[in-house]
Each structure stands twice: as C-alpha cells, then as structure tokens.
Scaffold this motif. Structure first.
Motif, mmCIF file in Angstrom:
data_model
loop_
_atom_site.group_PDB
_atom_site.id
_atom_site.type_symbol
_atom_site.label_atom_id
_atom_site.label_comp_id
_atom_site.label_asym_id
_atom_site.label_seq_id
_atom_site.Cartn_x
_atom_site.Cartn_y
_atom_site.Cartn_z
ATOM 1 N N GLY A 19 -31.577 30.936 24.796
ATOM 2 C CA GLY A 19 -30.817 31.954 24.098
ATOM 3 C C GLY A 19 -30.648 31.588 22.640
ATOM 4 N N PRO A 20 -30.066 32.487 21.831
ATOM 5 C CA PRO A 20 -29.883 32.188 20.407
ATOM 6 C C PRO A 20 -29.041 30.937 20.194
ATOM 7 C CG PRO A 20 -29.491 34.514 20.865
ATOM 8 C CD PRO A 20 -29.586 33.833 22.197
ATOM 9 N N ARG A 21 -29.420 30.150 19.187
ATOM 10 C CA ARG A 21 -28.639 28.975 18.806
ATOM 11 C C ARG A 21 -28.749 28.768 17.300
ATOM 12 N NH1 ARG A 21 -31.298 23.592 21.328
ATOM 13 N NH2 ARG A 21 -30.921 24.692 23.272
ATOM 14 N N TRP A 22 -27.834 27.967 16.774
ATOM 15 C CA TRP A 22 -27.791 27.716 15.342
ATOM 16 C C TRP A 22 -28.686 26.536 14.977
ATOM 17 C CZ3 TRP A 22 -25.648 30.641 11.570
ATOM 18 C CH2 TRP A 22 -24.800 31.671 11.979
ATOM 19 N N TYR A 23 -29.362 26.667 13.808
ATOM 20 C CA TYR A 23 -30.243 25.636 13.280
ATOM 21 C C TYR A 23 -29.929 25.410 11.799
ATOM 22 C CZ TYR A 23 -33.230 26.816 17.315
ATOM 23 O OH TYR A 23 -33.721 27.055 18.579
ATOM 24 N N PHE A 24 -30.374 24.265 11.280
ATOM 25 C CA PHE A 24 -30.445 24.114 9.835
ATOM 26 C C PHE A 24 -31.580 24.996 9.312
ATOM 27 C CE2 PHE A 24 -27.531 20.775 9.147
ATOM 28 C CZ PHE A 24 -27.699 19.785 10.109
ATOM 29 N N ALA A 25 -31.305 25.801 8.319
ATOM 30 C CA ALA A 25 -32.368 26.508 7.612
ATOM 31 C C ALA A 25 -32.845 25.687 6.419
ATOM 32 C CB ALA A 25 -31.890 27.882 7.149
ATOM 33 N N ARG A 26 -31.916 24.913 5.815
ATOM 34 C CA ARG A 26 -32.245 24.123 4.626
ATOM 35 C C ARG A 26 -31.157 23.084 4.414
ATOM 36 N NH1 ARG A 26 -31.007 24.867 -0.999
ATOM 37 N NH2 ARG A 26 -32.616 24.035 -2.376
ATOM 38 N N ARG A 27 -31.567 21.885 3.962
ATOM 39 C CA ARG A 27 -30.609 20.835 3.601
ATOM 40 C C ARG A 27 -30.945 20.342 2.198
ATOM 41 N NH1 ARG A 27 -27.887 16.834 7.435
ATOM 42 N NH2 ARG A 27 -26.142 18.092 6.640
ATOM 43 N N LEU A 28 -29.969 20.385 1.318
ATOM 44 C CA LEU A 28 -30.143 19.890 -0.048
ATOM 45 C C LEU A 28 -29.248 18.666 -0.228
ATOM 46 C CD1 LEU A 28 -31.190 20.200 -2.971
ATOM 47 C CD2 LEU A 28 -29.185 21.635 -3.409
ATOM 48 N N PRO A 29 -29.822 17.454 -0.394
ATOM 49 C CA PRO A 29 -28.998 16.262 -0.570
ATOM 50 C C PRO A 29 -28.578 16.090 -2.029
ATOM 51 C CG PRO A 29 -31.306 15.636 -0.412
ATOM 52 C CD PRO A 29 -31.256 17.140 -0.274
ATOM 53 N N TYR A 52 -24.404 16.882 1.645
ATOM 54 C CA TYR A 52 -25.474 17.834 1.922
ATOM 55 C C TYR A 52 -24.948 19.243 1.677
ATOM 56 C CZ TYR A 52 -28.201 14.247 4.418
ATOM 57 O OH TYR A 52 -28.928 13.137 4.753
ATOM 58 N N VAL A 53 -25.750 20.049 0.999
ATOM 59 C CA VAL A 53 -25.485 21.475 0.856
ATOM 60 C C VAL A 53 -26.444 22.184 1.808
ATOM 61 C CG1 VAL A 53 -25.402 23.424 -0.726
ATOM 62 C CG2 VAL A 53 -24.801 21.133 -1.535
ATOM 63 N N ASP A 54 -25.888 22.837 2.804
ATOM 64 C CA ASP A 54 -26.684 23.345 3.919
ATOM 65 C C ASP A 54 -26.725 24.865 3.972
ATOM 66 O OD1 ASP A 54 -27.129 20.755 4.890
ATOM 67 O OD2 ASP A 54 -25.407 20.833 6.256
ATOM 68 N N ASP A 55 -27.827 25.378 4.507
ATOM 69 C CA ASP A 55 -27.918 26.763 4.968
ATOM 70 C C ASP A 55 -28.183 26.723 6.470
ATOM 71 O OD1 ASP A 55 -29.729 27.655 2.005
ATOM 72 O OD2 ASP A 55 -27.615 28.033 2.462
ATOM 73 N N TYR A 56 -27.523 27.608 7.222
ATOM 74 C CA TYR A 56 -27.682 27.658 8.667
ATOM 75 C C TYR A 56 -28.146 29.038 9.085
ATOM 76 C CZ TYR A 56 -24.318 23.898 7.784
ATOM 77 O OH TYR A 56 -23.672 22.812 7.277
ATOM 78 N N ALA A 64 -23.238 37.488 10.780
ATOM 79 C CA ALA A 64 -23.102 36.922 12.121
ATOM 80 C C ALA A 64 -24.148 35.862 12.422
ATOM 81 C CB ALA A 64 -23.182 38.040 13.167
ATOM 82 N N ASP A 65 -25.297 35.917 11.728
ATOM 83 C CA ASP A 65 -26.404 35.014 12.050
ATOM 84 C C ASP A 65 -26.812 34.097 10.904
ATOM 85 O OD1 ASP A 65 -27.759 37.766 13.851
ATOM 86 O OD2 ASP A 65 -26.774 36.004 14.708
ATOM 87 N N HIS A 66 -26.053 34.083 9.813
ATOM 88 C CA HIS A 66 -26.370 33.223 8.675
ATOM 89 C C HIS A 66 -25.076 32.620 8.118
ATOM 90 C CE1 HIS A 66 -29.780 36.033 8.870
ATOM 91 N NE2 HIS A 66 -30.502 35.027 8.412
ATOM 92 N N ALA A 67 -25.141 31.350 7.755
ATOM 93 C CA ALA A 67 -23.972 30.667 7.208
ATOM 94 C C ALA A 67 -24.443 29.590 6.234
ATOM 95 C CB ALA A 67 -23.139 30.051 8.335
ATOM 96 N N HIS A 68 -23.510 29.070 5.473
ATOM 97 C CA HIS A 68 -23.810 27.961 4.579
ATOM 98 C C HIS A 68 -22.637 27.002 4.590
ATOM 99 C CE1 HIS A 68 -21.716 31.010 2.111
ATOM 100 N NE2 HIS A 68 -21.138 29.954 1.547
ATOM 101 N N GLY A 69 -22.859 25.770 4.129
ATOM 102 C CA GLY A 69 -21.780 24.793 4.178
ATOM 103 C C GLY A 69 -22.066 23.566 3.341
ATOM 104 N N VAL A 70 -21.050 22.717 3.247
ATOM 105 C CA VAL A 70 -21.130 21.428 2.560
ATOM 106 C C VAL A 70 -20.534 20.377 3.477
ATOM 107 C CG1 VAL A 70 -20.287 20.066 0.604
ATOM 108 C CG2 VAL A 70 -21.032 22.421 0.240
ATOM 109 N N VAL A 71 -21.246 19.247 3.621
ATOM 110 C CA VAL A 71 -20.751 18.175 4.478
ATOM 111 C C VAL A 71 -20.963 16.841 3.776
ATOM 112 C CG1 VAL A 71 -22.944 18.086 5.748
ATOM 113 C CG2 VAL A 71 -20.886 17.121 6.772
ATOM 114 N N TYR A 72 -19.924 16.003 3.793
ATOM 115 C CA TYR A 72 -20.010 14.679 3.194
ATOM 116 C C TYR A 72 -20.702 13.702 4.133
ATOM 117 C CZ TYR A 72 -17.048 15.478 -0.883
ATOM 118 O OH TYR A 72 -16.556 15.915 -2.077
#
Length: 218
Positions: A130-140, A118-122, A87-95
């Motif tokens: 209140g709680p909000r989503w952030y980038f945890a890591r960005r790998l270009p 970018y290969v991201d961790d959120y 619920a509080d962690h995600a990952h993704g890829v964005v062009y």
C-alpha cells in the motif's frame, strides 16, 4: 466533525509517524551499511545525479560513497520539523550529530565529529503493501567537522577507566555491516523487496541472534 474530516486527521497523524521514522531508519541503514534497506527508503524513480535514476543506481552510488573516507559511522538524530504541502507531499528539517572513523594516509586514523542538518522532501507513493512515505530528496547542510581528542580508533573501542579495553557489540545485530566490508563493491543483484512496515528491523536483522552483552549501569 464529519467522518471525512476525522479520517483526514487520522491520516495526517499516521503520515507524521511514518515520516518521523524515515531519518532514524536512514541513520541505522547508513551506520550498518545496509544498502538495500537504504535504497528502499526512496521511491523507485529516485534521481541519482544528473544522468541516473532508480534504486539500483542509488544503491551503487551509496556503496561507493560510504567506502571513503569513512570506515565506521554513528549518526544521532535530533529535532525534526515536518510540514505538509498536500496529503501526499511534505518537507522537513532534521538535525544530525555524527561521528566518523576516518583513515588518514601515512598517519593515525582520526575520529571526526560533525554537526549538520538535512533539508528533506517527502513523498507518499505506492509500496509493496500500500502507499507509504519515502524520501524524495535529502540536502545535507554542514556546520562543522573536526577530529575528537583521544579518538577511539582501532580495535576494542570500549575503554572505561580502570578496565581493559574491550570490543563492543554495535554492529553484531545486523549482518549487513560485515557483509558490506567483506565484498569489494556493490553486490550486483536486484534490490531486495522492501520490508513490511512493521518488520523493518526484523528484515534488517535477517535472523541474526542478539549478541551477548555484559550489562553495566551507565
């Protein structure tokens, strides 16, 4: 469907919306050189290299990084794939398709175009409202970078056939760009408070009026 299941689905949709906006906000902060807004897209304990952490260190690192080799940039966000770990962690890829005005020692500046992802961790963490989503890591991850033929280097980059070159308004809505280049380094003060979720653009504008724009049918 139980009330708990419905609330979980609503939470997932709201999380997706917040995460999808992160790369667009990142691109806008980068191109407008708003280093405070950029730092606030990462959690308070963001890692900066091997030996530093925190938004102050991140802001200072970004400030140094963006002074060379680029004088101006424009980042265009493409497809974005997001998967949740919990619920509080995600990952993704964005062009991202990017353009850069790049100084060249002893010669004419170059206009470099780049394709990357970018290969991201959120992570969802505590925020000012209140709680909000952030980038945890960005790998270009880069595919190519090359200069563009007949680049629009220098002043008056609006160059339409049959008309005189003119200045555009790309940076005028956001004071951060001019402020960034008016100083020699990180401004040294504390990182500004994060903008409220629904006032991100308003906060970046800081009261700047919209520039006058000559409308054309493109």
């Amino acid at each position: 469907m139980t009330d708990a299941a419905l609330l979980a689905r609503i939470d997932r949709l709201e999380s997706l919306d917040q995460i999808r906006q992160l790369p667009a906000k990142y691109a806008l902060c980068l191109d407008m050189r708003d280093m405070d807004a950029m730092a606030n897209l990462f959690p308070e304990d963001v890692r900066v290299g091997k030996d530093a952490s925190g938004r102050l260190a991140f802001r200072a690192w970004m400030d140094r990084t963006l002074r060379s080799p680029f004088t101006g940039t424009s980042h265009h966000i493409g497809g974005h794939v997001i998967e949740f770990d919990d619920a509080d962690h995600a990952h993704g890829v964005v062009y991202s398709k990017n353009e850069h005005e790049t100084p060249v020692a002893g010669g004419q500046d170059e206009w470099v175009i780049m394709q990357m992802m970018y290969v991201d961790d959120y992570v969802r963490a505590a925020g000012p409202d209140g709680p909000r989503w952030y980038f945890a890591r960005r790998l270009p991850l880069y595919w190519y970078a090359t200069d563009l033929n007949k680049p629009p280097v220098g002043d008056r980059k609006m160059r339409w056939p049959g008309t005189e070159p003119a200045e555009g308004n790309f940076h005028k809505l956001f004071p951060s760009y001019a402020e960034y280049w008016a100083r020699e380094g990180d401004h040294g003060g504390p990182v500004a408070e994060p903008a409220p979720l629904e006032k991100f653009l308003e906060t970046m504008r800081r009261g700047a009026a919209a520039p006058k724009v000559k409308v054309r049918a493109d």
